[in-house]
Design a protein around this motif. Structure first.
Motif, PDB file in Angstrom:
ATOM      1  N   GLU A   1       0.833  -1.205   0.000  1.00  0.00           N
ATOM      2  CA  GLU A   1       0.000   0.000   0.000  1.00  0.00           C
ATOM      3  C   GLU A   1       0.869   1.257   0.000  1.00  0.00           C
ATOM      4  O   GLU A   1       0.418   2.334  -0.371  1.00  0.00           O
ATOM      5  CB  GLU A   1      -0.950  -0.009   1.212  1.00  0.00           C
ATOM      6  CG  GLU A   1      -1.935   1.141   1.235  1.00  0.00           C
ATOM      7  CD  GLU A   1      -2.838   1.279   0.015  1.00  0.00           C
ATOM      8  OE1 GLU A   1      -3.111   2.429  -0.386  1.00  0.00           O
ATOM      9  OE2 GLU A   1      -3.252   0.249  -0.570  1.00  0.00           O
ATOM     10  N   ASN A   2       2.106   1.113   0.428  1.00  0.00           N
ATOM     11  CA  ASN A   2       3.018   2.255   0.491  1.00  0.00           C
ATOM     12  C   ASN A   2       4.252   2.039  -0.371  1.00  0.00           C
ATOM     13  O   ASN A   2       5.387   2.240   0.062  1.00  0.00           O
ATOM     14  CB  ASN A   2       3.372   2.565   1.950  1.00  0.00           C
ATOM     15  CG  ASN A   2       2.206   3.238   2.635  1.00  0.00           C
ATOM     16  OD1 ASN A   2       1.755   4.294   2.220  1.00  0.00           O
ATOM     17  ND2 ASN A   2       1.661   2.584   3.657  1.00  0.00           N
ATOM     18  N   ALA A   3       3.985   1.619  -1.600  1.00  0.00           N
ATOM     19  CA  ALA A   3       5.025   1.473  -2.619  1.00  0.00           C
ATOM     20  C   ALA A   3       4.400   1.781  -3.971  1.00  0.00           C
ATOM     21  O   ALA A   3       3.208   1.552  -4.179  1.00  0.00           O
ATOM     22  CB  ALA A   3       5.601   0.061  -2.609  1.00  0.00           C
ATOM     23  N   LEU A   4       5.220   2.302  -4.866  1.00  0.00           N
ATOM     24  CA  LEU A   4       4.771   2.618  -6.220  1.00  0.00           C
ATOM     25  C   LEU A   4       5.569   1.797  -7.221  1.00  0.00           C
ATOM     26  O   LEU A   4       6.768   1.571  -7.024  1.00  0.00           O
ATOM     27  CB  LEU A   4       5.005   4.103  -6.540  1.00  0.00           C
ATOM     28  CG  LEU A   4       4.293   5.125  -5.680  1.00  0.00           C
ATOM     29  CD1 LEU A   4       4.794   6.529  -6.026  1.00  0.00           C
ATOM     30  CD2 LEU A   4       2.791   5.044  -5.863  1.00  0.00           C
ATOM     31  N   ILE A   5       4.904   1.405  -8.289  1.00  0.00           N
ATOM     32  CA  ILE A   5       5.571   0.769  -9.416  1.00  0.00           C
ATOM     33  C   ILE A   5       5.396   1.723 -10.598  1.00  0.00           C
ATOM     34  O   ILE A   5       4.280   1.983 -11.045  1.00  0.00           O
ATOM     35  CB  ILE A   5       5.004  -0.630  -9.714  1.00  0.00           C
ATOM     36  CG1 ILE A   5       5.232  -1.527  -8.495  1.00  0.00           C
ATOM     37  CG2 ILE A   5       5.644  -1.207 -10.972  1.00  0.00           C
ATOM     38  CD1 ILE A   5       4.612  -2.904  -8.589  1.00  0.00           C
ATOM     39  N   MET A   6       6.522   2.278 -11.024  1.00  0.00           N
ATOM     40  CA  MET A   6       6.517   3.247 -12.112  1.00  0.00           C
ATOM     41  C   MET A   6       7.187   2.624 -13.327  1.00  0.00           C
ATOM     42  O   MET A   6       8.364   2.272 -13.285  1.00  0.00           O
ATOM     43  CB  MET A   6       7.264   4.520 -11.686  1.00  0.00           C
ATOM     44  CG  MET A   6       7.331   5.576 -12.768  1.00  0.00           C
ATOM     45  SD  MET A   6       7.935   7.207 -12.195  1.00  0.00           S
ATOM     46  CE  MET A   6       9.593   6.829 -11.689  1.00  0.00           C
ATOM     47  N   GLU A   7       6.420   2.484 -14.392  1.00  0.00           N
ATOM     48  CA  GLU A   7       6.972   2.039 -15.670  1.00  0.00           C
ATOM     49  C   GLU A   7       7.315   3.304 -16.443  1.00  0.00           C
ATOM     50  O   GLU A   7       6.462   4.177 -16.630  1.00  0.00           O
ATOM     51  CB  GLU A   7       5.950   1.207 -16.454  1.00  0.00           C
ATOM     52  CG  GLU A   7       5.651  -0.151 -15.859  1.00  0.00           C
ATOM     53  CD  GLU A   7       6.813  -1.142 -15.948  1.00  0.00           C
ATOM     54  OE1 GLU A   7       7.756  -0.911 -16.753  1.00  0.00           O
ATOM     55  OE2 GLU A   7       6.780  -2.135 -15.214  1.00  0.00           O
ATOM     56  N   THR A   8       8.573   3.411 -16.865  1.00  0.00           N
ATOM     57  CA  THR A   8       9.001   4.561 -17.657  1.00  0.00           C
ATOM     58  C   THR A   8       9.418   4.064 -19.042  1.00  0.00           C
ATOM     59  O   THR A   8       9.523   2.851 -19.262  1.00  0.00           O
ATOM     60  CB  THR A   8      10.206   5.283 -17.011  1.00  0.00           C
ATOM     61  OG1 THR A   8      11.378   4.483 -17.200  1.00  0.00           O
ATOM     62  CG2 THR A   8       9.974   5.559 -15.529  1.00  0.00           C
ATOM     63  N   THR A   9       9.690   4.987 -19.925  1.00  0.00           N
ATOM     64  CA  THR A   9      10.178   4.614 -21.254  1.00  0.00           C
ATOM     65  C   THR A   9      11.573   4.008 -21.151  1.00  0.00           C
ATOM     66  O   THR A   9      12.075   3.450 -22.126  1.00  0.00           O
ATOM     67  CB  THR A   9      10.172   5.825 -22.203  1.00  0.00           C
ATOM     68  OG1 THR A   9      10.715   6.957 -21.528  1.00  0.00           O
ATOM     69  CG2 THR A   9       8.760   6.147 -22.671  1.00  0.00           C
ATOM     70  N   LYS A  10      12.220   4.096 -20.006  1.00  0.00           N
ATOM     71  CA  LYS A  10      13.544   3.488 -19.782  1.00  0.00           C
ATOM     72  C   LYS A  10      13.471   2.196 -18.968  1.00  0.00           C
ATOM     73  O   LYS A  10      14.489   1.538 -18.782  1.00  0.00           O
ATOM     74  CB  LYS A  10      14.476   4.477 -19.067  1.00  0.00           C
ATOM     75  CG  LYS A  10      14.821   5.693 -19.889  1.00  0.00           C
ATOM     76  CD  LYS A  10      15.514   5.330 -21.195  1.00  0.00           C
ATOM     77  CE  LYS A  10      15.980   6.561 -21.939  1.00  0.00           C
ATOM     78  NZ  LYS A  10      16.410   6.275 -23.292  1.00  0.00           N
ATOM     79  N   GLY A  11      12.299   1.842 -18.431  1.00  0.00           N
ATOM     80  CA  GLY A  11      12.157   0.619 -17.643  1.00  0.00           C
ATOM     81  C   GLY A  11      11.459   0.879 -16.322  1.00  0.00           C
ATOM     82  O   GLY A  11      11.025   1.995 -16.028  1.00  0.00           O
ATOM     83  N   LYS A  12      11.377  -0.183 -15.514  1.00  0.00           N
ATOM     84  CA  LYS A  12      10.629  -0.132 -14.258  1.00  0.00           C
ATOM     85  C   LYS A  12      11.435   0.486 -13.122  1.00  0.00           C
ATOM     86  O   LYS A  12      12.631   0.260 -12.995  1.00  0.00           O
ATOM     87  CB  LYS A  12      10.187  -1.546 -13.862  1.00  0.00           C
ATOM     88  CG  LYS A  12       9.364  -1.571 -12.593  1.00  0.00           C
ATOM     89  CD  LYS A  12       8.641  -2.865 -12.365  1.00  0.00           C
ATOM     90  CE  LYS A  12       9.592  -4.013 -12.187  1.00  0.00           C
ATOM     91  NZ  LYS A  12       8.919  -5.235 -11.794  1.00  0.00           N
TER      92      LYS A  12
END
Length: 170
Positions: free
Chosen positions: A8-19
């Motif tokens: 609940e207190n973590a983010l998963i960010m997918e970017t154009t360069k990777g996770k």
């Protein structure tokens, strides 16, 4: 993958360069963590460019008004000048160090003006301590952050493909 202690207190960010995986600090900055999670759950960050990326310093993103490349309001020349429709946040400054991988809120001269924009530090930036609100730390994928295209403004910028609260990812 990095161990996520509290989904609940973590983010998963997918970017154009990777996770990139970010651990949130709700005890340090409850208002800012709440806002980031709220905007992430609305999909507001999906498609937002990294508009200001300074080598040896930080990568800034989060302008959900002018920086979202998938919206009609996208204006590359104005990216970095907008925020969300939500009210600005009261500063939650702390003694947390702005070290490599630190996630902190961008703001104007007014300490209580953070809204949706944030930055990730490439290197130590202790001169920002107690002046900007630290709300998280990259725990995986800092190599992907390192590969984000530099510039002020960035030409053909990298972007956030999606930003989700880990608890919402199956």
């Amino acid at each position: 993958m990095a161990e996520i202690k509290d989904r609940e207190n973590a983010l998963i960010m997918e970017t154009t360069k990777g996770k990139v995986v970010i651990e949130l600090f709700p005890d340090l900055a409850p208002g800012h963590v709440g806002r980031i999670k709220e905007l992430a759950r609305e999909g507001a960050y999906d498609g937002v460019v990294f508009h200001r990326v300074i080598d040896g310093f930080m990568a800034q993103t989060g302008d959900v008004k002018f920086g979202n490349s998938s919206k009609p309001s996208f204006a590359p020349s104005r990216a970095g000048m907008g925020g969300s429709e939500k009210p600005d946040l009261k500063a939650e400054f702390s003694n947390a160090n702005h070290g490599r991988g630190t996630c902190s809120m961008a703001r104007s001269q007014n300490p209580n003006s953070a809204n949706s924009q944030f930055f990730i530090c490439f290197d130590d930036a202790a001169f920002l301590n107690r002046q900007y609100t630290v709300w998280g730390q990259v725990i995986e994928g800092m190599d992907n952050v390192d590969n984000i295209k530099r510039g002020e403004p960035v030409q053909d910028p990298d972007k956030i493909v999606s930003l989700k609260v880990a608890a919402d990812v199956k």
